[in-house]
Design a protein around this motif. Sequence first.
Motif, mmCIF file in Angstrom:
data_model
loop_
_atom_site.group_PDB
_atom_site.id
_atom_site.type_symbol
_atom_site.label_atom_id
_atom_site.label_comp_id
_atom_site.label_asym_id
_atom_site.label_seq_id
_atom_site.Cartn_x
_atom_site.Cartn_y
_atom_site.Cartn_z
ATOM 1 N N ALA A 284 6.733 -0.188 27.136
ATOM 2 C CA ALA A 284 7.007 0.115 25.737
ATOM 3 C C ALA A 284 5.767 -0.088 24.866
ATOM 4 C CB ALA A 284 8.154 -0.757 25.237
ATOM 5 N N ASP A 299 10.180 -3.101 22.895
ATOM 6 C CA ASP A 299 11.534 -3.223 23.444
ATOM 7 C C ASP A 299 11.992 -4.666 23.552
ATOM 8 O OD1 ASP A 299 9.968 -4.106 25.520
ATOM 9 O OD2 ASP A 299 10.691 -2.651 26.994
ATOM 10 N N THR A 301 10.482 -7.113 25.184
ATOM 11 C CA THR A 301 9.936 -7.812 26.343
ATOM 12 C C THR A 301 8.554 -8.367 26.024
ATOM 13 O OG1 THR A 301 8.978 -5.787 27.250
ATOM 14 C CG2 THR A 301 11.235 -6.317 27.908
#
Length: 518
Positions: A284, A299, A301
């Motif tokens: 991402a 995202d 993470t």
Amino acid sequence: MRLIVIGAGPAGLTCVKQALADGHDVVCYEKHQDLGGIWNPASGGAYAGVRMQSSRMSMPFSDHPPDFTTDFPTRTEVQRYLRSYADTFGLLGSVRFGHEVVGVVKDGARWRVTVRARGTEITERADAVLVANGELWRPRLPDGGLPPSGTGVRVLTSPEYRGPAEFAGKRVLVVGGGVSGADIAADLAPHADRVDWSVRRKVLFLPRSIGGAYNDALFSYAGRVAVEDVPYTEYLDWLTEWLPEYMRMYRATGLLPDRGFHGAVHVNDVIVPAVHSGGVHPVAAFTRFAPDGRVLLADGTHDRYDAVVLCLGYEPPDYGFIDDLRREDLYEHHFWRHDPTLAVVNTPVDTEAFGTACPYFEAIAGWVLSVLGGKSALPGPDERAAWCARHMSALHDRRYLDCWLETVRLGLLSGTLPDPAVHFRAYWTLVAGQVDPAALRPGQARPLPAVHDGRLDLAGVRHRVLAALPLPARERLLARGEIDAADLAAAARVPADRVLEPWLPYRQRATEPVGPTR
């Protein structure tokens, strides 16, 4: 006129060459010890291993064919070509290496230019100043800044990348979904332990050669406009026909954009196979570094890497050494609206350009010098101010720039290309032919169809351009045999919303119709 050129890269060198040919007294100041701009390996510009996205067919100056045989030249080959150009036309006698321009001020009717060399400053006077210092010098950094020292993560920008060997066995994140990020991620894949590639949006990556033809040889100038009428899904079908294995891999990666437009192509041969084989892992979009050096992604993470390579593009050129210059005051992106004897021969700062090669800079310089020499004229101060107010107030809103089509537009402005209202046959031979810099020289255009123009409605483009000319001009063209009666009749049937100006307007954003503002 006494002219000062700032920078001895491709743009600066063609400024010097054309100024000397026009009989001007010219000196060029280059702060590095060699020519080439970003193509000078010692300058810290283009990263090691870079290859030009334009082919040997389309990249050279119009009057100096390349002496290399590589299809897409390396950094060393481009610099060697530029040195050959300078030697052939006797330009080096006008270049002062190791001289940095640190001040430009309007002083009465002339310009006062301060130059620093070996710790000493000198002052020069000039009638005009041409700024050709390039735009790819200051890598953009993340909005949230870099991680503090001591976190154990190495952060570097694309110009600092010197090759994959030092990253052997490392976990590396490459940030940036453009050409530089794709190049470097794929280059690292066989050497690093893991390569993640942070991508904000899907873009169309195509290899340098497509079905045995150069990427930039597929369509003519006019064909580059005609292809916009082809539905994007149909265009993808063409690509599948020409590149079946490549497109199979591309679709399997999930990176092929579902929507797009045909001109905005990122040229790269290796990223799609690298992702398909598992050597590069798309992740991402990057958001910021955490205080401990971890990378936070859009995202939600996060992960830790041994190295992060930032390929976020470049900040606008630094014009702080020029008194009172604001980018917003550059008429047509090139002339200071308050006094056009100050001109900028760089790529517009609000663009993502394709085809930024020698002919484009040659065309900008040609227009600037035609204005300075009185061969062509600009609108008056009020019109220039109005243009800047319309077009230069939102430079953060980036657009696509087709430098091949811009070369046509600039050539018409400077009068170096055939005027279609007078010499339509010669004009059409040029724009309906393959992208060939030599054809841009007066009288040199020859019929040379592009590889896939046969799939396009070029006749429709021809008639749309004719429809942009006043009826009396069309009738004069018919009387002189420049067009035929069928052309005249077809031009009369073109709907008003399909009329196409001879400079070949093209789509610059995926969401806009054809015929953009500039």
